[in-house]
Design an enzyme around this catalytic site. Sequence first.
Site, PDB file in Angstrom:
ATOM      1  N   ALA A  79      24.226 -92.794-110.282  1.00  0.00           N
ATOM      2  CA  ALA A  79      24.856 -93.103-108.990  1.00  0.00           C
ATOM      3  C   ALA A  79      24.217 -94.349-108.374  1.00  0.00           C
ATOM      4  O   ALA A  79      24.912 -95.231-107.843  1.00  0.00           O
ATOM      5  CB  ALA A  79      24.730 -91.909-108.046  1.00  0.00           C
TER       6      ALA A  79
ATOM      7  N   LYS B  37      22.717 -96.811-109.931  1.00  0.00           N
ATOM      8  CA  LYS B  37      23.002 -98.022-110.715  1.00  0.00           C
ATOM      9  C   LYS B  37      24.485 -98.410-110.621  1.00  0.00           C
ATOM     10  O   LYS B  37      24.823 -99.600-110.713  1.00  0.00           O
ATOM     11  CB  LYS B  37      22.578 -97.810-112.171  1.00  0.00           C
ATOM     12  CG  LYS B  37      21.071 -97.649-112.345  1.00  0.00           C
ATOM     13  CD  LYS B  37      20.321 -98.902-111.908  1.00  0.00           C
ATOM     14  CE  LYS B  37      18.824 -98.785-112.035  1.00  0.00           C
ATOM     15  NZ  LYS B  37      18.118 -99.994-111.615  1.00  0.00           N
TER      16      LYS B  37
ATOM     17  N   TYR C  94      20.246 -91.305-110.940  1.00  0.00           N
ATOM     18  CA  TYR C  94      20.012 -92.663-111.468  1.00  0.00           C
ATOM     19  C   TYR C  94      21.349 -93.378-111.706  1.00  0.00           C
ATOM     20  O   TYR C  94      21.514 -94.549-111.329  1.00  0.00           O
ATOM     21  CB  TYR C  94      19.223 -92.541-112.773  1.00  0.00           C
ATOM     22  CG  TYR C  94      18.798 -93.859-113.384  1.00  0.00           C
ATOM     23  CD1 TYR C  94      17.728 -94.586-112.871  1.00  0.00           C
ATOM     24  CD2 TYR C  94      19.459 -94.368-114.509  1.00  0.00           C
ATOM     25  CE1 TYR C  94      17.325 -95.781-113.447  1.00  0.00           C
ATOM     26  CE2 TYR C  94      19.065 -95.556-115.091  1.00  0.00           C
ATOM     27  CZ  TYR C  94      17.996 -96.263-114.555  1.00  0.00           C
ATOM     28  OH  TYR C  94      17.615 -97.458-115.139  1.00  0.00           O
TER      29      TYR C  94
ATOM     30  N   ASN D 257      14.641-105.779-109.032  1.00  0.00           N
ATOM     31  CA  ASN D 257      14.300-105.106-110.290  1.00  0.00           C
ATOM     32  C   ASN D 257      13.673-103.723-110.100  1.00  0.00           C
ATOM     33  O   ASN D 257      13.806-102.866-110.969  1.00  0.00           O
ATOM     34  CB  ASN D 257      13.327-106.015-111.062  1.00  0.00           C
ATOM     35  CG  ASN D 257      12.632-105.277-112.183  1.00  0.00           C
ATOM     36  OD1 ASN D 257      13.198-105.091-113.255  1.00  0.00           O
ATOM     37  ND2 ASN D 257      11.382-104.838-111.958  1.00  0.00           N
TER      38      ASN D 257
END
Length: 246
Positions: free
Chosen positions: A156, A158, A154, A89
């Site tokens: 890329a 994810k 971000y 997470n």
Amino acid sequence: MLQGKTALVTGGARGIGRSIVLELAKGGADVAFTYRSSAQLVDSLVAEVQSLGRKALAVQADATSAKSAVEVIEKVVAEFKRLDILVNNAGITKDNLLLRMSEEEWDSVIQTNMKSVFNYTKAAARTMMGQRYGKVINLSSVVGLKGNAGQSNYAASKAGIIGFTRSIAKELASRNILVNAVAPGYIDTDMTAALTEEQKKAVLDSIPLKRVAKPDDVAKLVLFLASPDSDYITGQVISVDGGMSV
Ligand code: NDP
């Protein structure tokens, strides 16, 4: 649903991670979580998990370190004797337009969001393979599916998590280790609190359900993917985004 199971959540002290820790504990699992800087929030979460009748373990660890991921998994297994559920997470944003984005902004987001998933999944895999059981759930994002101007680092990271999820699902299926990703839309946490009012309005306009989600909306999907109800689901990316990605 998770009686006798144990879980580890990275970045569990606040935001979506904290909701996931509590939801898994409510589901019957003993839960360990890592934190990096939110030490002041740790004791209250440990107490909440214990008040649900479950064991809790908090470990300070920077998710970007592969060495520390191995140490964290060793600690969890020493304490709980097994590791059934891993939720990757931990995540950050450092938004900027491409021409203004520094190498540090790129590297730190890729390291924190994507390399951490490699670190913890690799460190947990051996234990899960030995058990012939495991559930790995990775936090991707609607931005990893659709892209977003100003968030190329971000997005890329994810999108990278999605490729990793599908590959490892294939690699570990024969050992009964199931690997899935969840792709949240706009969730009310510190991460989205940083948006300007104008940005918030633009995002809200793009959500068919016309409301922002709570961390619990994501945690409930994670609980389902951690539970035996999803034992025939692997390699999937499931959106929880009010229809944003449609
Ligand atoms: P928050 O900013 O509220 O919390 C981030 C969490 O990540 C904190 O617990 C933080 O720990 C932890 N973290 C950050 N860097 C590290 C690190 N190097 N090592 C260990 N832990 C770290 O974010 P959210 O709860 O909103 O997001 C959780 C996940 O969900 C992220 O992966 C995010 O990308 C994803 N997501 C969020 C969305 C949203 O709208 N909020 C939408 C889509 C996906 P600490 O505080 O201890 O430093």
